[in-house]
Design a protein around this motif. Structure first.
Motif, PDB file in Angstrom:
ATOM      1  N   LEU A 567       0.830  -1.204   0.000  1.00 28.15           N
ATOM      2  CA  LEU A 567       0.000   0.000   0.000  1.00 28.15           C
ATOM      3  C   LEU A 567       0.866   1.257   0.000  1.00 28.15           C
ATOM      4  O   LEU A 567       0.579   2.222  -0.727  1.00 28.15           O
ATOM      5  N   LEU A 568       1.929   1.251   0.782  1.00 24.70           N
ATOM      6  CA  LEU A 568       2.840   2.403   0.814  1.00 24.70           C
ATOM      7  C   LEU A 568       3.557   2.574  -0.523  1.00 24.70           C
ATOM      8  O   LEU A 568       3.784   3.706  -0.977  1.00 24.70           O
ATOM      9  N   TYR A 569       3.886   1.485  -1.176  1.00 25.36           N
ATOM     10  CA  TYR A 569       4.557   1.556  -2.477  1.00 25.36           C
ATOM     11  C   TYR A 569       3.656   2.207  -3.523  1.00 25.36           C
ATOM     12  O   TYR A 569       4.120   2.967  -4.382  1.00 25.36           O
ATOM     13  N   SER A 570       2.375   1.924  -3.464  1.00 25.81           N
ATOM     14  CA  SER A 570       1.447   2.472  -4.457  1.00 25.81           C
ATOM     15  C   SER A 570       1.169   3.956  -4.237  1.00 25.81           C
ATOM     16  O   SER A 570       0.693   4.638  -5.141  1.00 25.81           O
ATOM     17  N   ASP A 571       1.467   4.456  -3.030  1.00 25.11           N
ATOM     18  CA  ASP A 571       1.243   5.869  -2.727  1.00 25.11           C
ATOM     19  C   ASP A 571       2.527   6.642  -3.004  1.00 25.11           C
ATOM     20  O   ASP A 571       3.364   6.848  -2.134  1.00 25.11           O
ATOM     21  N   LYS A 572       2.688   7.137  -4.232  1.00 27.52           N
ATOM     22  CA  LYS A 572       3.930   7.791  -4.641  1.00 27.52           C
ATOM     23  C   LYS A 572       4.174   9.110  -3.913  1.00 27.52           C
ATOM     24  O   LYS A 572       5.314   9.548  -3.748  1.00 27.52           O
ATOM     25  N   LYS A 573       3.088   9.737  -3.465  1.00 26.26           N
ATOM     26  CA  LYS A 573       3.248  11.030  -2.800  1.00 26.26           C
ATOM     27  C   LYS A 573       3.961  10.909  -1.459  1.00 26.26           C
ATOM     28  O   LYS A 573       4.483  11.897  -0.939  1.00 26.26           O
ATOM     29  N   ILE A 575       6.675   9.605  -0.740  1.00 24.70           N
ATOM     30  CA  ILE A 575       8.131   9.800  -0.837  1.00 24.70           C
ATOM     31  C   ILE A 575       8.502  11.258  -0.602  1.00 24.70           C
ATOM     32  O   ILE A 575       9.601  11.581  -0.127  1.00 24.70           O
ATOM     33  N   ASP A 576       7.604  12.179  -0.918  1.00 25.99           N
ATOM     34  CA  ASP A 576       7.884  13.604  -0.770  1.00 25.99           C
ATOM     35  C   ASP A 576       7.776  14.081   0.668  1.00 25.99           C
ATOM     36  O   ASP A 576       8.140  15.223   0.973  1.00 25.99           O
ATOM     37  N   ASN A 577       7.261  13.243   1.562  1.00 26.97           N
ATOM     38  CA  ASN A 577       7.116  13.653   2.961  1.00 26.97           C
ATOM     39  C   ASN A 577       8.471  13.686   3.663  1.00 26.97           C
ATOM     40  O   ASN A 577       9.304  12.800   3.463  1.00 26.97           O
ATOM     41  N   THR A 579      11.124  12.888   6.313  1.00 25.86           N
ATOM     42  CA  THR A 579      11.258  11.698   7.155  1.00 25.86           C
ATOM     43  C   THR A 579      11.118  12.020   8.632  1.00 25.86           C
ATOM     44  O   THR A 579      10.755  11.144   9.421  1.00 25.86           O
ATOM     45  N   ASN A 580      11.377  13.260   9.033  1.00 25.42           N
ATOM     46  CA  ASN A 580      11.272  13.587  10.454  1.00 25.42           C
ATOM     47  C   ASN A 580       9.826  13.695  10.935  1.00 25.42           C
ATOM     48  O   ASN A 580       9.567  13.775  12.130  1.00 25.42           O
ATOM     49  N   LEU A 581       8.868  13.697   9.960  1.00 24.18           N
ATOM     50  CA  LEU A 581       7.457  13.749  10.349  1.00 24.18           C
ATOM     51  C   LEU A 581       6.815  12.365  10.382  1.00 24.18           C
ATOM     52  O   LEU A 581       5.674  12.224  10.787  1.00 24.18           O
ATOM     53  N   ILE A 582       7.530  11.350   9.949  1.00 24.46           N
ATOM     54  CA  ILE A 582       6.978   9.989   9.912  1.00 24.46           C
ATOM     55  C   ILE A 582       7.144   9.346  11.276  1.00 24.46           C
ATOM     56  O   ILE A 582       8.229   9.357  11.858  1.00 24.46           O
ATOM     57  N   ARG A 583       6.043   8.774  11.798  1.00 28.79           N
ATOM     58  CA  ARG A 583       6.028   8.279  13.165  1.00 28.79           C
ATOM     59  C   ARG A 583       6.266   6.773  13.281  1.00 28.79           C
ATOM     60  O   ARG A 583       6.736   6.329  14.308  1.00 28.79           O
ATOM     61  N   ASP A 584       5.928   5.974  12.275  1.00 24.63           N
ATOM     62  CA  ASP A 584       6.053   4.521  12.459  1.00 24.63           C
ATOM     63  C   ASP A 584       7.236   3.981  11.661  1.00 24.63           C
ATOM     64  O   ASP A 584       7.559   4.479  10.576  1.00 24.63           O
ATOM     65  N   PRO A 585       7.896   2.916  12.176  1.00 20.63           N
ATOM     66  CA  PRO A 585       9.117   2.394  11.541  1.00 20.63           C
ATOM     67  C   PRO A 585       8.887   1.814  10.154  1.00 20.63           C
ATOM     68  O   PRO A 585       9.782   1.902   9.296  1.00 20.63           O
ATOM     69  N   ILE A 586       7.746   1.210   9.901  1.00 19.12           N
ATOM     70  CA  ILE A 586       7.525   0.567   8.606  1.00 19.12           C
ATOM     71  C   ILE A 586       7.452   1.610   7.495  1.00 19.12           C
ATOM     72  O   ILE A 586       8.083   1.479   6.439  1.00 19.12           O
ATOM     73  N   LEU A 588       8.669   4.625   7.604  1.00 21.43           N
ATOM     74  CA  LEU A 588       9.986   5.250   7.493  1.00 21.43           C
ATOM     75  C   LEU A 588      10.925   4.403   6.646  1.00 21.43           C
ATOM     76  O   LEU A 588      11.649   4.921   5.780  1.00 21.43           O
ATOM     77  N   TRP A 589      10.904   3.081   6.865  1.00 19.34           N
ATOM     78  CA  TRP A 589      11.796   2.213   6.081  1.00 19.34           C
ATOM     79  C   TRP A 589      11.417   2.231   4.604  1.00 19.34           C
ATOM     80  O   TRP A 589      12.280   2.275   3.723  1.00 19.34           O
ATOM     81  N   VAL A 590      10.114   2.195   4.267  1.00 19.71           N
ATOM     82  CA  VAL A 590       9.685   2.199   2.872  1.00 19.71           C
ATOM     83  C   VAL A 590      10.096   3.500   2.196  1.00 19.71           C
ATOM     84  O   VAL A 590      10.616   3.497   1.064  1.00 19.71           O
ATOM     85  N   VAL A 591       9.908   4.635   2.863  1.00 21.92           N
ATOM     86  CA  VAL A 591      10.260   5.934   2.262  1.00 21.92           C
ATOM     87  C   VAL A 591      11.751   6.023   2.004  1.00 21.92           C
ATOM     88  O   VAL A 591      12.207   6.440   0.917  1.00 21.92           O
ATOM     89  N   GLU A 592      12.561   5.649   2.990  1.00 18.42           N
ATOM     90  CA  GLU A 592      14.021   5.725   2.822  1.00 18.42           C
ATOM     91  C   GLU A 592      14.502   4.778   1.727  1.00 18.42           C
ATOM     92  O   GLU A 592      15.388   5.126   0.933  1.00 18.42           O
ATOM     93  N   THR A 593      13.921   3.595   1.660  1.00 25.00           N
ATOM     94  CA  THR A 593      14.337   2.631   0.627  1.00 25.00           C
ATOM     95  C   THR A 593      13.991   3.133  -0.766  1.00 25.00           C
ATOM     96  O   THR A 593      14.799   3.030  -1.709  1.00 25.00           O
ATOM     97  N   LEU A 594      12.785   3.689  -0.957  1.00 29.31           N
ATOM     98  CA  LEU A 594      12.379   4.165  -2.278  1.00 29.31           C
ATOM     99  C   LEU A 594      13.141   5.417  -2.687  1.00 29.31           C
ATOM    100  O   LEU A 594      13.358   5.656  -3.882  1.00 29.31           O
ATOM    101  N   LYS A 595      13.551   6.224  -1.710  1.00 31.44           N
ATOM    102  CA  LYS A 595      14.371   7.391  -2.054  1.00 31.44           C
ATOM    103  C   LYS A 595      15.752   6.965  -2.531  1.00 31.44           C
ATOM    104  O   LYS A 595      16.320   7.563  -3.453  1.00 31.44           O
ATOM    105  N   ASP A 596      16.277   5.912  -1.916  1.00 33.73           N
ATOM    106  CA  ASP A 596      17.593   5.423  -2.339  1.00 33.73           C
ATOM    107  C   ASP A 596      17.508   4.638  -3.637  1.00 33.73           C
ATOM    108  O   ASP A 596      18.482   4.613  -4.417  1.00 33.73           O
TER     109      ASP A 596
END
Length: 663
Positions: A567-573, A575-577, A579-586, A588-596
């Motif tokens: 579900l997080l992968y399908s939400d492309k928007k 990635i633009d958030n 990272t310091n505003l993201i509260r849960d580890p899952i 956060l990991w998806v956003v950092e991985t897709l940015k890299d």
């Protein structure tokens, strides 16, 4: 003026004068003929007519017809004749029902329906009659709406003809033979009947099955004309005019303040309509009474003008459906058969056998006394059967004396009946609890139906005129139940090599609980085929248990985790958030991985998510909905390790999934 009148006499036509001149000549000619006729004498004219019979007839018409044509009878005579004719026609109609039988049978033939695909635009549902509520007919619109919101669709429904729709909107019951033994029926996927709630053994299946003594007593007490041979086969058994007139006078006098008790004019056919389809089973107005009589009359003539078979149907339906209060364990009692079972503990078949026996045996006397007690209680069943049985006995004695006086029963039989008390023996019908595997499956289906239809309990559900086709494969389920039964036997375990390590190498096999919930994938979705267990207790293992951190719980947790990543992968928007505003580890990991790795596929992301690592240490307390808890691992060797989710799933390591659930 032209006069087209013709007279026909002895096969020849004589034209009357066609204009004024001809009329004058005609009068003159007639006068001459009359004088000649008178002078010659009647005898000579008669002798002459023997040679030509038409001659005398012609003279009579020529002499007297002009006078008759201009004779005006007095108005009082006209009205008297018309009144006499109307009275004669009314008497004939009352005795034969010739006109109404033709009209009603003709109308009933046009009151039809047909079954067509989809929801019906022309259907009228019944109102708040007791049987309409009991069988669920009045709730059909609510049932349909509830089911449609849960994904069901109407595949077929009735279309009313315009005539049938019109009378239904007037509150008249459609002319059809109503079921007397309806109830919930559940069928398996292959059509096998798994459950039936009706009481088939407690009704008369046909008129010939009813003992004559019961029929005679019923008709004597309630509707004597129904049993008498009708003046004509088309006579309407719904209407008894003497009863209607008497009831009308008593009602009018009561309304005028006279000390008259209002009496009903209801025949058995009208009573059937009243306690089935009138609100609360009562007649609240003249309009209600007219609706009842119209409904009953249409049913009588639904098959034609001959009412002889309809008379038998009225008696049969009445005996099978009369309301007889309620008994604990049975609920509402309807019909003579249920009444005998609930109030006296007697079966209908046994009572009928006793009543058809020869002589005046004690069993026959007791059976007839019980039948008379129930028939006497029909007018106020709760009062007579529950509140005041002394009044019921007084009422029975009154009918016994009346039947003896009318020679329906002989004096000796009547005396024996008077001396024999009706032994009321209420036997609450609370069935023994059944926690077998087959019955628990049925209860699971019924519980599901209660939720789908929104009825309060099994009691209301089982009384609906409803057939439910389940997806359960009853044959396969029976095979599974047999296997579960065999698994309790040591010989069966030994024969199939089940006495192995981690199987049943020790312990008592009878104490092992098995359950199976089997679905089959079909084009319409996953359908339930087997739902059973071998625990003969109220608890349904498949319905009433929650798994606590077993392998199933880990699998559910893993599936939900992968769904979140997808579900997080399908939400492309996302990635633009920042990272310091993201509260849960899952997340956060998806956003950092897709940015890299912006070009990473979903499959690669899911594979990487399974390689995330967690501690397996049990030395931590976790706050849950039930308070603070600690957990252990299946294998204590994992306690000091940190492992991937993939490995933890293989090794069934509890603490990794506890921490994954927290994330």
């Amino acid at each position: 003026m032209l006069d087209p009148t013709h007279l026909v006499s002895s096969g020849r036509k004589m034209k009357i004068a066609r204009n004024s001149q001809q009329t004058q000549d005609h009068y003159t000619s007639n006068s001459e003929r009359r004088e000649s006729f008178d002078s010659n004498g009647l005898m000579s004219a008669w002798i002459h007519s023997t040679t030509n019979g038409s001659a005398l007839a012609g003279k009579v018409f020529d002499l007297y017809l002009p006078r008759l044509r201009f004779w005006r009878p007095p108005k009082w005579l006209v009205w008297l004749l018309l009144g006499g004719l109307m009275v004669s026609l009314m008497i004939y109609e009352v005795r034969s029902s010739a006109l109404q039988s033709w009209l009603l049978s003709h109308s009933a033939r046009h009151m039809t329906y047909r079954i067509e695909p989809g929801a019906s635009p022309s259907i009228v549902f019944p109102r708040q009659g007791p049987f309409d509520l009991r069988y669920g007919y009045s709730q059909l619109p609510d049932f349909q709406q509830r089911l449609e919101t849960r994904g069901f669709t109407v595949t077929q429904q009735a279309r009313f003809s315009p005539q049938l729709e019109r009378i239904a909107r007037w509150g008249i019951t459609p002319p059809y033979r109503e079921p007397v033994n309806a109830g919930l029926v559940i069928r398996a996927a292959e059509g096998h009947q798994m459950f039936e709630s009706s009481h088939a053994a407690e009704i008369f299946n046909n008129y010939e099955q009813i003992p004559p003594l019961i029929v005679e007593a019923l008709l004597f007490m309630e509707n004597r004309e129904l049993g008498n041979p009708p003046h004509d086969v088309s006579t309407n058994p719904v209407l008894e005019w003497d009863r209607i007139v008497k009831a009308g006078f008593s009602y009018a006098g009561n309304r005028l303040g006279l000390p008259l008790r209002v009496e009903g004019g209801s025949t058995l056919a009208t009573q059937l309509e009243k306690y089935r389809h009138s609100a609360d089973g009562r007649t609240e107005s003249v309009t209600d009474k007219l609706r009842q009589m119209a409904s009953a009359s249409l049913k009588v003539y639904k098959s034609g003008t001959d009412t002889r078979n309809a008379r038998h149907e009225i008696i049969l339906d009445y005996l099978n459906t009369i309301p007889l209060a309620a008994v604990p364990g049975y609920g509402e009692i309807n019909g003579l058969g249920q009444g005998l079972q609930a109030w006296f503990g007697e079966s209908l078949d046994e009572v009928c056998a006793n009543l058809q026996s020869e002589g005046s045996t004690p069993a026959k006397i007791q059976a007839f006394k019980q039948v008379l007690s129930l028939l006497s209680a029909v007018r106020a069943p709760s009062y007579y059967l529950i509140q005041n049985r002394t009044a019921l006995e007084t009422r029975v004695q009154y009918y016994l004396r009346a039947m003896e006086k009318s020679r329906l029963i002989d004096a000796e039989f009547a005396h024996e009946l008077e001396m024999t008390p009706a032994k009321v023996s209420i036997r609450a019908n609370f069935p023994e609890p059944d926690f077998s595997a087959r019955h628990k499956t049925l209860n699971a289906i019924r519980t599901n139906l209660v939720g789908l239809l929104g009825v309060p309990s099994f009691y209301e559900l089982d009384r609906l005129d409803l057939e439910a086709n389940s997806t359960v494969d009853s044959l396969l389920q029976d095979e599974v139940i047999n296997v579960f039964d065999n698994l309790r036997e040591t010989e069966f375990l030994d024969a199939h090599g089940l006495r192995q390590e981690h199987l049943l190498s020790q312990g008592n096999p009878e104490k092992v609980i098995y359950s199976l919930l089997l679905f089959e994938k079909t084009p319409l979705g996953n359908v339930l085929r087997v739902q059973t267990d071998n625990l003969e207790q109220p608890l349904d293992i498949n319905e009433g248990m929650k798994m606590e951190l077993g392998s199933t719980a880990k699998l559910r947790t893993l599936a939900h985790y992968l769904e979140l990543v997808a579900l997080l992968y399908s939400d492309k928007k996302i990635i633009d958030n920042p990272t310091n505003l993201i509260r849960d580890p899952i997340t956060l990991w998806v956003v950092e991985t897709l940015k890299d790795h912006p070009q990473m596929s979903l499959e690669d992301l899911l594979q990487d998510s399974l390689d995330q690592t967690y501690s397996a240490s049990p030395h931590e307390a976790f706050f849950t909905g039930g308070g603070v808890h600690t957990f252990n691992n299946f294998d204590s060797k994992d306690n000091g390790r940190r492992m991937t989710i993939r490995e933890a799933a293989r090794r069934s390591t509890n603490l990794v999934f506890i921490r994954l659930m927290r994330d």
